[in-house]
Design an enzyme around this catalytic site. Structure first.
Site, PDB file in Angstrom:
ATOM      1  CG  ASP A  13      -1.867  -1.354   1.193  1.00 30.15           C
ATOM      2  OD1 ASP A  13      -2.362  -1.623   0.020  1.00 30.15           O
ATOM      3  OD2 ASP A  13      -2.074  -1.783   2.460  1.00 30.15           O
ATOM      4  CE  LYS A  16       2.413  -2.439  -4.202  1.00 30.14           C
ATOM      5  NZ  LYS A  16       1.874  -1.898  -2.853  1.00 30.14           N
ATOM      6  N   GLY A  40      -4.670  -4.449  -3.737  1.00 30.87           N
ATOM      7  CA  GLY A  40      -5.457  -3.355  -3.977  1.00 30.87           C
ATOM      8  C   GLY A  40      -4.746  -2.122  -4.351  1.00 30.87           C
ATOM      9  CG  HIS A  41      -1.974  -2.074  -6.864  1.00 35.68           C
ATOM     10  ND1 HIS A  41      -1.246  -2.684  -7.807  1.00 35.68           N
ATOM     11  CD2 HIS A  41      -1.703  -2.656  -5.893  1.00 35.68           C
ATOM     12  CE1 HIS A  41      -0.548  -3.829  -7.270  1.00 35.68           C
ATOM     13  NE2 HIS A  41      -0.863  -3.443  -5.916  1.00 35.68           N
ATOM     14  CD  GLN A 224       0.642  -8.840  -2.592  1.00 32.11           C
ATOM     15  OE1 GLN A 224       1.383  -9.362  -3.442  1.00 32.11           O
ATOM     16  NE2 GLN A 224      -0.657  -8.554  -2.722  1.00 32.11           N
TER      17      GLN A 224
HETATM   18  P1  GDP Z   1      -0.875   0.300  -3.695  1.00 32.63           P
HETATM   19  O1  GDP Z   1      -1.395  -1.183  -2.891  1.00 32.63           O
HETATM   20  O2  GDP Z   1       0.600   0.253  -3.356  1.00 32.63           O
HETATM   21  O3  GDP Z   1      -1.244   0.544  -5.057  1.00 32.63           O
HETATM   22  O4  GDP Z   1      -1.594   1.538  -2.614  1.00 32.63           O
HETATM   23  P2  GDP Z   1      -3.066   1.579  -2.112  1.00 32.63           P
HETATM   24  O5  GDP Z   1      -3.804   2.194  -3.387  1.00 32.63           O
HETATM   25  O6  GDP Z   1      -3.560   0.456  -1.448  1.00 32.63           O
HETATM   26  O7  GDP Z   1      -2.942   2.701  -1.084  1.00 32.63           O
HETATM   27  C1  GDP Z   1      -2.342   3.819  -1.303  1.00 32.63           C
HETATM   28  C2  GDP Z   1      -3.164   5.104  -1.160  1.00 32.63           C
HETATM   29  O8  GDP Z   1      -2.755   6.247  -1.058  1.00 32.63           O
HETATM   30  C3  GDP Z   1      -4.442   5.017  -2.187  1.00 32.63           C
HETATM   31  O9  GDP Z   1      -5.532   5.520  -1.405  1.00 32.63           O
HETATM   32  C4  GDP Z   1      -3.856   6.132  -2.970  1.00 32.63           C
HETATM   33  O10 GDP Z   1      -4.905   6.917  -3.736  1.00 32.63           O
HETATM   34  C5  GDP Z   1      -3.043   7.239  -2.095  1.00 32.63           C
HETATM   35  N1  GDP Z   1      -2.058   7.912  -2.632  1.00 32.63           N
HETATM   36  C6  GDP Z   1      -1.123   7.673  -3.243  1.00 32.63           C
HETATM   37  N2  GDP Z   1      -0.171   8.584  -3.349  1.00 32.63           N
HETATM   38  C7  GDP Z   1      -0.821   9.493  -2.650  1.00 32.63           C
HETATM   39  C8  GDP Z   1      -0.058  10.968  -2.180  1.00 32.63           C
HETATM   40  O11 GDP Z   1       0.864  11.323  -2.549  1.00 32.63           O
HETATM   41  N3  GDP Z   1      -0.999  11.558  -1.409  1.00 32.63           N
HETATM   42  C9  GDP Z   1      -2.097  11.250  -0.975  1.00 32.63           C
HETATM   43  N4  GDP Z   1      -2.854  11.859  -0.272  1.00 32.63           N
HETATM   44  N5  GDP Z   1      -2.662   9.947  -1.263  1.00 32.63           N
HETATM   45  C10 GDP Z   1      -1.947   9.002  -1.922  1.00 32.63           C
HETATM   46  P1  IMO Z   2      -0.989  -4.188  -2.116  1.00 25.28           P
HETATM   47  O1  IMO Z   2      -0.608  -4.889  -3.595  1.00 25.28           O
HETATM   48  C1  IMO Z   2      -1.029  -4.604   2.244  1.00 25.28           C
HETATM   49  C2  IMO Z   2      -1.339  -8.703   3.790  1.00 25.28           C
HETATM   50  C3  IMO Z   2      -2.199  -8.982   4.523  1.00 25.28           C
HETATM   51  C4  IMO Z   2      -1.683 -10.015   5.634  1.00 25.28           C
HETATM   52  C5  IMO Z   2      -0.535 -10.735   4.629  1.00 25.28           C
HETATM   53  C6  IMO Z   2      -0.844 -12.037   4.031  1.00 25.28           C
HETATM   54  O2  IMO Z   2      -2.270  -3.548  -2.136  1.00 25.28           O
HETATM   55  O3  IMO Z   2       0.029  -3.513  -1.609  1.00 25.28           O
HETATM   56  P2  IMO Z   2      -2.597 -12.702   2.150  1.00 25.28           P
HETATM   57  O4  IMO Z   2      -3.739 -12.583   1.875  1.00 25.28           O
HETATM   58  O5  IMO Z   2      -1.660 -12.259   1.047  1.00 25.28           O
HETATM   59  O6  IMO Z   2      -2.191 -14.118   2.543  1.00 25.28           O
HETATM   60  O7  IMO Z   2      -2.432 -11.923   3.476  1.00 25.28           O
HETATM   61  O8  IMO Z   2      -0.115  -9.634   3.661  1.00 25.28           O
HETATM   62  N1  IMO Z   2      -1.251  -8.277   2.460  1.00 25.28           N
HETATM   63  C7  IMO Z   2      -1.329  -6.774   2.116  1.00 25.28           C
HETATM   64  N2  IMO Z   2      -1.076  -5.762   2.802  1.00 25.28           N
HETATM   65  N3  IMO Z   2      -1.093  -4.451   0.920  1.00 25.28           N
HETATM   66  C8  IMO Z   2      -1.185  -5.708  -0.057  1.00 25.28           C
HETATM   67  O9  IMO Z   2      -1.299  -5.382  -1.282  1.00 25.28           O
HETATM   68  C9  IMO Z   2      -1.482  -6.767   0.641  1.00 25.28           C
HETATM   69  N4  IMO Z   2      -1.825  -7.970   0.401  1.00 25.28           N
HETATM   70  C10 IMO Z   2      -1.521  -9.082   1.255  1.00 25.28           C
HETATM   71  O10 IMO Z   2      -2.995  -7.955   5.076  1.00 25.28           O
HETATM   72  O11 IMO Z   2      -0.930  -9.306   6.393  1.00 25.28           O
HETATM   73 MG    MG Z   3      -2.895  -1.515  -1.819  1.00 24.75          MG
END
Ligand code: GDP
Ligand code: IMO
Ligand code: MG
Length: 423
Positions: A13, A16, A40-41, A224
């Site tokens: 998270d 990415k 979840g991206h 991840q």
């Molecule tokens: P990922 O799994 O690495 O793609 O990240 P996620 O989407 O799960 O979580 C990142 C969160 O941060 C999302 O809600 C993005 O919209 C948000 N985000 C990414 N870059 C920025 C930033 O520079 N500022 C803010 N406020 N939100 C950001």
């Molecule tokens: P993105 O791509 C954050 C975490 C779960 C748990 C561990 C194992 O959005 O960064 P799993 O279901 O994979 O067996 O769970 O890994 N986890 C993540 N945490 N971002 C993710 O993906 C994750 N995918 C799995 O919360 O701790």
């Molecule tokens: Mg994510």
């Protein structure tokens, strides 16, 4: 551009999805190489929010080809749902821009059931998985009893293999007190999904090599983060794939000598969702970010654990991934703070660590050693160039990049494309 591997340098998270979307502008192909719909991206196009789970974030840019590589585990029902969701939002998804590896392993309902039942059995030692069946699917792959996309799209072969797998797994599920599955129901649903997905299924290794010969620019979208890696993460509190840069090679069939550079994405602070040690976890940081409505999981909606930036961890990430360049996101999350802490070492009693100890029990005891930076106390969300950022924010970013040991090339000050600063 070139062939770029993008990885998460923390616990997932990191933002990415946003950075992939930005970098996709210069790419021809975007490839997912590991993980499944546990990811979840999040990507914003104007006010519209898209959350990608299995499909590469590149799908949102017209004209780009997206590949789900052999290293990914695919829940076919989840994938069909994701395709339909995007179509409904007006995004074009067809076999022209989405190609699915025939050797990607398939997630079944017994994997999800087992994932859940094992978590219950672990009680307070649970991992806190996403319950998407990821661990049991990779387990079957390693045990050589998994089914692959190529099996799913061959009806006779599929029925025979599925029957045997359901029989074995029902016995396990019953022993664990979970409900057994109906072969007929699973078979019908999966065959329907198989027919729907068949036009997308291809030999992605050959496709990627042919594209590479034509000098296509390939972007490898990590899922991840480094500390969720099955080998290099905080085992057993990890996911079941190689989230580090090597996973991009094995999960796509593109060899290491075809890769040009590695981009690491990290937040200006730290988050983690699920159980396991997080040395810099801090209630003040969590309260601040949650009160802003931030840091809730994109896949499960769970509140993410939050803490100060941990440079011991990100330095380790630079080492195992070979990170050349850094994208630091969520800089704006720290805009209101008077003082910002950065962890530069761990301490357990008299012993000091400048690396991440492998023993999970030691890591759980690690107390962070902090240095403090003055906060900039200015809204950064309107900054578009490096010099638009307050001097204190620039100093902070330069310092955490230096501690991490890679070159800062992108700073992100908001979720939108425009809120991206290139250095
Ligand atoms: P990922 O799994 O690495 O793609 O990240 P996620 O989407 O799960 O979580 C990142 C969160 O941060 C999302 O809600 C993005 O919209 C948000 N985000 C990414 N870059 C920025 C930033 O520079 N500022 C803010 N406020 N939100 C950001
Ligand atoms: P993105 O791509 C954050 C975490 C779960 C748990 C561990 C194992 O959005 O960064 P799993 O279901 O994979 O067996 O769970 O890994 N986890 C993540 N945490 N971002 C993710 O993906 C994750 N995918 C799995 O919360 O701790
Ligand atoms: Mg994510």
């Amino acid at each position: 551009m070139a062939n770029i591997i993008l990885v998460g340098a923390q616990w997932g998270d990191e933002g990415k999805g946003k950075i992939i979307d930005v970098l996709t502008e210069g790419a021809d192909i975007v490839v997912r190489t590991q993980g499944g719909n546990n990811a979840g991206h999040t990507v914003f196009l104007g006010p519209k929010k898209y959350v990608l789970h299995l499909i590469p974030s590149g799908i949102l840019r017209p004209g780009k080809q997206c590949v789900i590589g052999n290293g990914v585990v695919v829940d076919p029902l989840g994938l069909v749902q994701e395709i339909d969701g995007l179509l409904k939002l007006g995004i074009k998804v067809s076999p022209k821009n989405l190609i699915l590896s025939e050797t990607a392993h398939v997630v079944f309902p017994y994997h999800r059931e087992l994932d859940g039942a094992r978590e219950v059995a672990k009680g307070k030692n649970k991992i806190g998985t996403t319950k998407r069946g990821i661990g049991p699917t990779y387990g079957d792959k390693a045990a050589r009893v998994g089914l692959r996309m190529i099996d799913l799209i061959h009806p006779a072969r599929f029925a025979e293999k599925l029957k045997a797998r359901i029989a074995e797994n029902n016995a396990v599920l019953k022993a664990m007190g979970a409900k057994p599955l109906s072969f007929a129901k699973v078979h019908a649903a999966y065959r329907a999904a198989g027919d729907r997905l068949k036009p997308f299924v291809a030999n992605t290794v050959v496709l990627l090599h042919e594209s590479s010969r034509r000098k296509a620019n390939i972007l490898f979208e990590g899922a991840q983060g480094t500390f969720l890696d099955i080998d290099h993460g905080t085992y057993p509190f990890v996911t079941s794939s190689n989230t580090t840069s090597g996973g991009a090679c094995t999960g796509s069939g593109v060899p290491p000598n075809r890769m040009d550079r590695v981009v690491g994405v990290m937040k200006a602070y730290t988050t983690r969702v699920g159980e396991g040690p997080l040395p810099t976890e801090n209630a003040e940081v969590a309260d601040l970010l949650h009160a802003m409505g931030r840091e809730f999981g994109a896949t499960t909606g769970r509140a993410r654990r939050c803490g100060w930036f941990d440079s011991v961890a990100t330095r380790h990430a630079t080492m195992v991934n070979g990170i050349d360049e850094l994208a630091i996101t969520n800089v704006d999350g720290l805009d209101t703070l008077d003082t910002i802490k950065v962890c530069v070492a761990y301490r357990v009693g008299a012993k000091k660590y400048d690396y991440v100890p492998n023993d999970i029990e030691t890591l759980a005891q690690c107390q962070p050693v902090y240095v403090e930076f003055p906060g900039w106390k200015t809204d950064t969300t309107r900054a578009r160039k490096w010099n638009d950022l307050p001097a204190k924010a620039r100093s902070y970013l330069k310092a955490i990049a230096e501690l991490t040991g890679a070159k800062l090339t992108i700073a992100s000050v908001g979720p939108a494309r425009a809120q991206t600063i290139f250095l």
